[in-house]
Design a protein around this motif. Sequence first.
Motif, PDB file in Angstrom:
ATOM      1  N   ALA A 172       1.804  -1.969   9.054  1.00  0.00           N
ATOM      2  CA  ALA A 172       1.532  -1.143   8.282  1.00  0.00           C
ATOM      3  C   ALA A 172       3.000  -0.836   7.734  1.00  0.00           C
ATOM      4  O   ALA A 172       3.720  -0.578   6.935  1.00  0.00           O
ATOM      5  N   TRP A 173       4.111  -0.326   8.711  1.00  0.00           N
ATOM      6  CA  TRP A 173       5.673  -0.044   8.077  1.00  0.00           C
ATOM      7  C   TRP A 173       6.421  -0.822   7.967  1.00  0.00           C
ATOM      8  O   TRP A 173       6.809  -0.249   6.992  1.00  0.00           O
ATOM      9  N   GLY A 174       6.535  -1.962   7.760  1.00  0.00           N
ATOM     10  CA  GLY A 174       7.410  -3.013   7.227  1.00  0.00           C
ATOM     11  C   GLY A 174       5.964  -3.635   5.793  1.00  0.00           C
ATOM     12  O   GLY A 174       7.331  -3.482   5.245  1.00  0.00           O
ATOM     13  N   PRO A 191      -2.728   3.381  15.095  1.00  0.00           N
ATOM     14  CA  PRO A 191      -2.004   2.759  14.398  1.00  0.00           C
ATOM     15  C   PRO A 191      -2.182   2.398  12.522  1.00  0.00           C
ATOM     16  O   PRO A 191      -1.483   1.692  11.212  1.00  0.00           O
ATOM     17  N   GLU A 192      -3.120   2.936  12.008  1.00  0.00           N
ATOM     18  CA  GLU A 192      -3.795   2.437  10.441  1.00  0.00           C
ATOM     19  C   GLU A 192      -3.429   3.768  10.004  1.00  0.00           C
ATOM     20  O   GLU A 192      -2.512   4.030   8.614  1.00  0.00           O
ATOM     21  N   ASP A 239      -1.141  -7.810   8.928  1.00  0.00           N
ATOM     22  CA  ASP A 239      -1.898  -7.936  10.476  1.00  0.00           C
ATOM     23  C   ASP A 239      -0.426  -8.638  11.388  1.00  0.00           C
ATOM     24  O   ASP A 239       0.501  -9.671  10.765  1.00  0.00           O
ATOM     25  N   PHE A 240      -0.403  -8.013  12.795  1.00  0.00           N
ATOM     26  CA  PHE A 240       0.668  -9.341  13.538  1.00  0.00           C
ATOM     27  C   PHE A 240       0.752 -10.462  13.240  1.00  0.00           C
ATOM     28  O   PHE A 240       0.989 -11.239  14.052  1.00  0.00           O
ATOM     29  N   ARG A 265       0.684  -1.238  -0.144  1.00  0.00           N
ATOM     30  CA  ARG A 265       0.401   0.112  -0.313  1.00  0.00           C
ATOM     31  C   ARG A 265       0.805   1.248   0.121  1.00  0.00           C
ATOM     32  O   ARG A 265       2.051   0.973   0.737  1.00  0.00           O
ATOM     33  N   ALA A 266       0.041   2.350  -0.774  1.00  0.00           N
ATOM     34  CA  ALA A 266       0.632   3.772  -0.706  1.00  0.00           C
ATOM     35  C   ALA A 266       0.288   4.465   0.752  1.00  0.00           C
ATOM     36  O   ALA A 266       0.208   4.044   1.882  1.00  0.00           O
ATOM     37  N   PRO A 267       1.866   5.331   1.298  1.00  0.00           N
ATOM     38  CA  PRO A 267       2.027   5.503   2.545  1.00  0.00           C
ATOM     39  C   PRO A 267       0.569   6.001   3.247  1.00  0.00           C
ATOM     40  O   PRO A 267      -0.653   7.075   1.917  1.00  0.00           O
TER      41      PRO A 267
END
Length: 398
Positions: free
Chosen positions: A215-217, A78-79, A242-243, A46-48
């Motif tokens: 999301a960061w990774g 967190p999103e 997700d985690f 996904r884009a930032p």
Amino acid sequence: MSPTKARDPIPVKERNKAYYQLKFTHGLPPGTDSFDQFEKNPRHPRAPATPKRELPALPPLSERHGKWISKYLDTLDPETEYDQIIRTAMWFYGGDFQTAIGYACVFVWLVTTPAGAAAIHGRKVTVRGHQRYYETQMFNLHWVHWGSGSAETREYCEKINRTHAQVWKSVPGAFAHPWEAQAAIILLSWYEQFMRRTVGASNDMHPQVQMAWPAWGERVTGWFKAEPGDGSLSFGINYPRDFKEVEEFCEWYCNFDFDDQRNAEDIQKTHETAESFIHQFCELWFPRHLQFLGRGIILTLLPKNIRRKARLEDPHFVLKIFTKFAFRAIFELQDWMSDPVQPPIANFYKDIQEWDLSKIDARETGYRDQQAHRLQLFGRTVAFCVLGFLVLLYYIRR
């Protein structure tokens, strides 16, 4: 997908993506929903995220009391604010010793595959292991500091892409499989959780941090590219969403039995490279006569299946008990004590940007050599004094 059989070694220049491709024996990597998605129509990163509000600032120093970090993390989304969550967690919860353990353990995992072993074996980890460690940490902290979608992070990732390009010229096919490459970031995001559960800590990672890591990774790995011959695919494709999928991916990787798909060369490269990472950790943190402690720590914090793939022994049961007790105490104290007012990792980040890393191995080796020499002289002096005392006592008693 064309399965890969156990391979006979062929000249390195003749190897390609198919040579290193592993046949999946127990399902697709979590995050990948179908073979069509794996082979032809991947889910792209996904884009930032678009901010929904102005980012809440860290509390002023005067208000940083008790468990203030957890309270602050709970105010973040967190999103969309995953960068700030990861930045805060890494800056205030992290430490250079913990990052060194994660680095050694994660790379032992990564070199268990034929591609991972081929890409890393015999390179900087062997001849300039400390430089490689500090450079890796510097890049990781750059990404954390600037954010996963920033121009600065993209620039630093491009530097690594250029480094990878030098590798795939000499080892064609080693950077052709995104799931293996993204495993580095996936494992990095999960390893604290694994350590906590391994040593029996009472608490898991903060829930907000767990939600922010995927999301960061996904955004960070999106900047990395596979080899041009494979279409320069993004390494962020089909990233765990997700985690829960992060944990499932790590469990899947750990339980992936591909020994019968590796040849003797693969296994030897895996073992030798894993030993190099363990040696680098021990040499950096422990005097040479105590490096068995460092080895015991790493072996304890590696799953049994990964030790088997890397042909590493099990930790001594006493060291295993000691390591689990010590790290459980560390986590319990961290969860109980007041949070730090200043970020512990900040000085480490500042230092590694100022050091001449090309000289770091010579400096660290020289330090350990001098330390070993001093300890040897001390031991000889003590032995001489004890012997002299015993001789004197013998003649007195006569």
